[in-house]
Design a protein around this motif. Structure first.
Motif, PDB file in Angstrom:
ATOM      1  N   ILE A   1       0.964  -1.214  -0.012  1.00 31.17           N
ATOM      2  CA  ILE A   1       0.058  -0.062   0.155  1.00 31.17           C
ATOM      3  C   ILE A   1       1.054   1.172  -0.133  1.00 31.17           C
ATOM      4  N   HIS A   2       0.691   1.928  -1.067  1.00 35.95           N
ATOM      5  CA  HIS A   2       1.812   3.158  -1.433  1.00 35.95           C
ATOM      6  C   HIS A   2       0.750   4.336  -1.488  1.00 35.95           C
TER       7      HIS A   2
ATOM      8  N   SER B   1       5.906  -0.804 -11.634  1.00 39.83           N
ATOM      9  CA  SER B   1       4.994  -2.193 -11.186  1.00 39.83           C
ATOM     10  C   SER B   1       3.785  -2.000 -10.417  1.00 39.83           C
ATOM     11  N   GLY B   2       2.801  -3.224 -10.484  1.00 41.75           N
ATOM     12  CA  GLY B   2       1.516  -2.987  -9.703  1.00 41.75           C
ATOM     13  C   GLY B   2       0.576  -1.927 -10.569  1.00 41.75           C
TER      14      GLY B   2
ATOM     15  N   GLU C   1      -1.618  -7.787  -5.525  1.00 39.14           N
ATOM     16  CA  GLU C   1      -0.719  -6.779  -6.137  1.00 39.14           C
ATOM     17  C   GLU C   1      -0.580  -5.188  -5.687  1.00 39.14           C
ATOM     18  N   ASP C   2       0.510  -4.782  -5.925  1.00 36.17           N
ATOM     19  CA  ASP C   2       0.979  -3.637  -5.245  1.00 36.17           C
ATOM     20  C   ASP C   2      -0.001  -2.458  -5.753  1.00 36.17           C
ATOM     21  N   THR C   3      -0.053  -1.677  -5.096  1.00 40.11           N
ATOM     22  CA  THR C   3      -1.089  -0.415  -5.286  1.00 40.11           C
ATOM     23  C   THR C   3      -0.342   0.819  -5.027  1.00 40.11           C
ATOM     24  N   LEU C   4      -0.474   1.744  -5.840  1.00 44.16           N
ATOM     25  CA  LEU C   4       0.002   3.174  -5.584  1.00 44.16           C
ATOM     26  C   LEU C   4      -1.028   4.052  -5.865  1.00 44.16           C
TER      27      LEU C   4
ATOM     28  N   ALA D   1       1.776   8.059 -18.737  1.00 43.58           N
ATOM     29  CA  ALA D   1       2.785   7.067 -17.944  1.00 43.58           C
ATOM     30  C   ALA D   1       2.080   5.588 -17.537  1.00 43.58           C
ATOM     31  N   GLY D   2       0.719   5.712 -17.607  1.00 41.59           N
ATOM     32  CA  GLY D   2      -0.133   4.385 -17.358  1.00 41.59           C
ATOM     33  C   GLY D   2      -0.735   4.451 -16.028  1.00 41.59           C
ATOM     34  N   PHE D   3      -0.856   5.898 -15.443  1.00 40.40           N
ATOM     35  CA  PHE D   3      -1.554   5.771 -14.150  1.00 40.40           C
ATOM     36  C   PHE D   3      -3.156   5.562 -14.651  1.00 40.40           C
ATOM     37  N   ILE D   4      -3.674   5.277 -13.773  1.00 40.05           N
ATOM     38  CA  ILE D   4      -5.361   5.131 -14.130  1.00 40.05           C
ATOM     39  C   ILE D   4      -6.088   6.625 -13.359  1.00 40.05           C
TER      40      ILE D   4
END
Lengths: 240, 240
Positions: free
Chosen positions: A78-79, A158-159, A186-189, A209-212
């Motif tokens: 959890i990031h 990742s994640g 899975e890792d989450t940011l 950059a792939g962020f949702i």
């Protein structure tokens, strides 16, 4: 029955005495003496039952009686990455509360609309250590120095990665709905912007950059409340 | 473009001038003048677009241009009853954050282990009004005076009622799992105890009175963090 006291000792298994501030607290405030039992937390997954063997005015030596490895309380990492608020007390309570609720990594962002451009990390760290002790967390969250937004979004690959913002021009999905739909291991940011939000350019860069792109629900939240809400959502989605 | 300013005016539709403190803020701090537009919030479900018609050093008369009824953002009633913390600032931030996240009713409990036996409700109310304005809530949460625990549990009879506590001797289910399983339209009340928790007698009395015994997950939370967590869980379970 005496309450068991907890002390934060990085590398507790390799040490033989409490760090200075913990030693002073033990001797001067709690008036502990040789022979007293206590619990050590190494912030790396273990607690240790220990006994004080020697105390002076400023020092406390101990011997470990039992190693107690702790189970992880949630799945994946959890990031939270957040632009600190102008007022330090708001970001400090967020760090305290997020630690209590539970997170693995807390990063600070320097964004286009950030009103705070510097941050004293040792001060935040002190608050986080205190919350780790108070809430008996086995793992100390990793804290990272303020990083320019553009550098940060390139670092993490990742994640699952989300950017929460308030622009209607960029389509958003609800964060909690998303978290429930993906694999909880899975890792989450989640990234949260400053008081004036991310700039729309920052949002678009992150999406590229792939962020949702996400929202946190219908409420209009302050930065620090948004940060804590995001941590709670990740927790609820990832509890074992 | 000038930012629209929001003012909290109970019964805005029936009034013609801002309450004293809002008027002083408008005139002295924001330096608003006759002809300026503003938004009024009545805390009862409506916003009003209004124009200042007359300002003096201490008074602001207005005329309503448009009534804007607001949609409810969640289903059923979200009610938190909590024993206030010894330190007022902790319960005050909880009230602020819970208002931002969204709740309908905030009650204060006087419990066996309460360290705080009195509470200045107007002070909490002021913080809540400020959070209502800041987070643009259409409804002002109802605040109720400190009530002895035993009286409180007899008062409330409708909807789903939960008591969160830390006693392993009384079986508990997870609050969020429970909330997800019940009809989201129904009213929900969660009780949170003081720093030393409810007494076990209080927990048993509540269970006898029909409250469901719950935990908030695996983390050891401070009273104020537990209160906010409960509100966030109710919100996530009841969002429209």
């Amino acid at each position: 029955m005496k309450e068991t006291r907890y002390f934060f000792v990085p590398d507790a298994a390799k040490q033989i005495e409490l760090p200075d501030d913990e030693a002073v607290h033990a001797v001067r405030v709690l008036r502990m003496q040789a022979g007293d039992e206590m619990m050590l937390m190494d912030g790396q997954g273990s607690f240790y039952r220990a006994v004080l063997t020697l105390t002076t005015q400023k020092r406390c030596q101990y011997e470990i009686v039992e190693t107690l490895p702790q189970k992880r309380q949630w799945k994946g990492c959890i990031h939270l990455a957040i632009a600190p608020t102008k007022l330090m007390d708001r970001i400090e309570w967020m760090a305290e509360k997020a630690t209590e609720v539970g997170l693995d990594k807390l990063s600070f962002l320097d964004c286009a609309f950030s009103e705070r451009k510097t941050l004293k990390l040792p001060r935040v760290e002190k608050i986080v250590v205190s919350a780790v002790k108070q809430s008996r967390k086995a793992y100390m969250p990793e804290l990272t120095e303020m990083t320019p937004f553009k550098n940060f979004i390139q670092q993490h690959t990742s994640g699952h990665r989300y950017i929460a913002h308030c622009y209607d021009e960029v389509p958003r999905v609800n964060l909690f709905d998303e978290l429930k739909a993906v694999n909880e291991d899975e890792d989450t940011l989640v990234m949260i912007g400053p008081e004036g939000d991310f700039s729309i350019d920052e949002v678009r860069l992150a999406v590229d950059a792939g962020f949702i792109s996400v929202d946190l629900g219908k409420s209009r939240l302050r930065t620090e409340t948004a940060g804590l809400s995001a941590v709670m959502m990740m927790q609820l989605a990832k509890q074992c």
